[in-house]
Write an enzyme that holds these catalytic residues in place. Structure first.
Site, PDB file in Angstrom:
ATOM      1  N   HIS A 235      -4.832  14.259  -9.680  1.00 50.66           N
ATOM      2  CA  HIS A 235      -4.975  12.830  -9.972  1.00 50.66           C
ATOM      3  C   HIS A 235      -4.116  12.387 -11.153  1.00 50.66           C
ATOM      4  O   HIS A 235      -3.692  11.223 -11.204  1.00 50.66           O
ATOM      5  CB  HIS A 235      -6.443  12.495 -10.234  1.00 50.66           C
ATOM      6  CG  HIS A 235      -7.284  12.528  -8.995  1.00 50.66           C
ATOM      7  ND1 HIS A 235      -7.407  11.440  -8.145  1.00 50.66           N
ATOM      8  CD2 HIS A 235      -8.033  13.516  -8.433  1.00 50.66           C
ATOM      9  CE1 HIS A 235      -8.194  11.752  -7.133  1.00 50.66           C
ATOM     10  NE2 HIS A 235      -8.590  13.005  -7.287  1.00 50.66           N
TER      11      HIS A 235
ATOM     12  N   GLU B 121      -4.632   2.262  -4.464  1.00 53.55           N
ATOM     13  CA  GLU B 121      -3.178   2.339  -4.334  1.00 53.55           C
ATOM     14  C   GLU B 121      -2.636   1.084  -3.659  1.00 53.55           C
ATOM     15  O   GLU B 121      -1.557   1.089  -3.079  1.00 53.55           O
ATOM     16  CB  GLU B 121      -2.764   3.583  -3.556  1.00 53.55           C
ATOM     17  CG  GLU B 121      -3.178   3.608  -2.103  1.00 53.55           C
ATOM     18  CD  GLU B 121      -4.527   4.282  -1.856  1.00 53.55           C
ATOM     19  OE1 GLU B 121      -4.758   4.733  -0.728  1.00 53.55           O
ATOM     20  OE2 GLU B 121      -5.344   4.336  -2.791  1.00 53.55           O
TER      21      GLU B 121
ATOM     22  N   ASN C 283      -2.552  12.911  -4.437  1.00 56.68           N
ATOM     23  CA  ASN C 283      -3.675  13.296  -5.291  1.00 56.68           C
ATOM     24  C   ASN C 283      -4.200  14.686  -4.943  1.00 56.68           C
ATOM     25  O   ASN C 283      -4.486  15.508  -5.821  1.00 56.68           O
ATOM     26  CB  ASN C 283      -4.806  12.268  -5.175  1.00 56.68           C
ATOM     27  CG  ASN C 283      -4.576  11.052  -6.058  1.00 56.68           C
ATOM     28  OD1 ASN C 283      -3.902  11.132  -7.073  1.00 56.68           O
ATOM     29  ND2 ASN C 283      -5.141   9.926  -5.668  1.00 56.68           N
TER      30      ASN C 283
ATOM     31  N   ASP D 211       0.858  -1.187   0.000  1.00 55.55           N
ATOM     32  CA  ASP D 211       0.000   0.000   0.000  1.00 55.55           C
ATOM     33  C   ASP D 211       0.894   1.238   0.000  1.00 55.55           C
ATOM     34  O   ASP D 211       1.828   1.340   0.804  1.00 55.55           O
ATOM     35  CB  ASP D 211      -0.919   0.007   1.229  1.00 55.55           C
ATOM     36  CG  ASP D 211      -1.971   1.099   1.145  1.00 55.55           C
ATOM     37  OD1 ASP D 211      -3.034   0.841   0.555  1.00 55.55           O
ATOM     38  OD2 ASP D 211      -1.713   2.209   1.657  1.00 55.55           O
TER      39      ASP D 211
ATOM     40  N   ASP E 272      -1.676   9.287 -11.027  1.00 60.65           N
ATOM     41  CA  ASP E 272      -1.656   8.180 -11.993  1.00 60.65           C
ATOM     42  C   ASP E 272      -0.225   7.853 -12.419  1.00 60.65           C
ATOM     43  O   ASP E 272       0.123   6.678 -12.616  1.00 60.65           O
ATOM     44  CB  ASP E 272      -2.486   8.534 -13.225  1.00 60.65           C
ATOM     45  CG  ASP E 272      -3.985   8.501 -12.950  1.00 60.65           C
ATOM     46  OD1 ASP E 272      -4.385   7.989 -11.883  1.00 60.65           O
ATOM     47  OD2 ASP E 272      -4.744   8.981 -13.807  1.00 60.65           O
TER      48      ASP E 272
END
Length: 238
Positions: free
Chosen positions: A127, A157, A122, A114, A131
């Site tokens: 975002h 994630e 973000n 994680d 990405d």
């Protein structure tokens, strides 16, 4: 092409094979050129109009079948892969488990990752930048896959390496390598801001029910997140 237009070597080959007529029909779909179908005959000018029309019907059917096969392959690819990262998704994970789970010879090793504070990335940089982070981390994970180890984007994630017949210590060494490579990544934004990110991991190994092994790996990951992050923890029964 007429016989006179063909090079000598080609005419010699035709003679050896007893070919006196040849019909070339394009094999294509609406959007793609797939190739050419060559039909030969022993007699000169042996393909009349009706035969040519029948061949065209057959070739069109072959083209349609090939296109359907290509689309089916593309559909499977989309169904089994995460569109952003290219890693396997949970659909493929379930299919993989249906093959290997329950086999007493298979020792399942689950390495759950994680990204630390990914929401901050973000919220701070957008975002699209998030990405990019996911793609870069996925590239690292993909390096360590094999026929007996798959990489899965499990959630937003959250990532997983599922390995067959690997020991916990071996997976810990691998996880530490991935953790260090992730921490070494350097990201930049359009505003020339630079940042890095860390990752936490949990490991569990066992035979039998994958759900049990997954919960154990998730428990180890929870411990890693709650004891400082940027670390890997192996699940301990106590």
């Amino acid at each position: 092409k007429t016989e006179e237009a063909a090079p000598p070597a080609e005419r010699h080959f035709w003679a050896e094979q007893g070919i006196n007529s040849l019909l070339a029909i394009p094999l294509s779909t609406k959007n793609d050129k797939l190739g050419v179908v060559l039909t030969t005959g022993a007699q000169g000018f042996s393909f009349n109009q009706e035969q040519q029309e029948q061949l065209m019907i057959i070739i069109n059917q072959v083209s349609l079948a090939l296109e359907n096969t290509r689309l089916l392959k593309k559909t499977k690819l989309m169904a089994w892969h995460d569109p952003l990262t290219g890693l396997y998704n949970r659909n493929y994970l379930n299919m993989f488990l249906s093959v290997v789970e329950g086999n007493p010879e298979n020792n399942l090793g689950c390495l759950l990752f994680d990204l630390d504070h990914f929401k901050v990335i973000n919220d701070t940089y957008g975002h699209s930048t998030g990405d990019v982070v996911l793609k870069e981390v996925s590239t690292i994970l993909a390096k360590y896959t094999s026929p007996r180890r798959i990489a899965v984007r499990y959630g937003g994630e959250e990532f997983m390496l599922l390995s067959l017949n690997s020991e916990a210590d071996e997976l810990f060494t691998l996880a530490e390598t991935i953790r260090k490579e992730t921490a070494a990544l350097n990201f930049s934004t359009n505003k020339e801001e630079h940042f890095s990110i860390t990752i936490s991991g949990g490991i569990a190994v066992g035979r039998g029910d994958f759900n049990v092994i997954f919960i154990q790996a998730d428990t180890a990951l929870y411990e890693a997140k709650n004891t400082g992050r940027n670390k890997v923890v192996i699940y301990q029964p106590n």
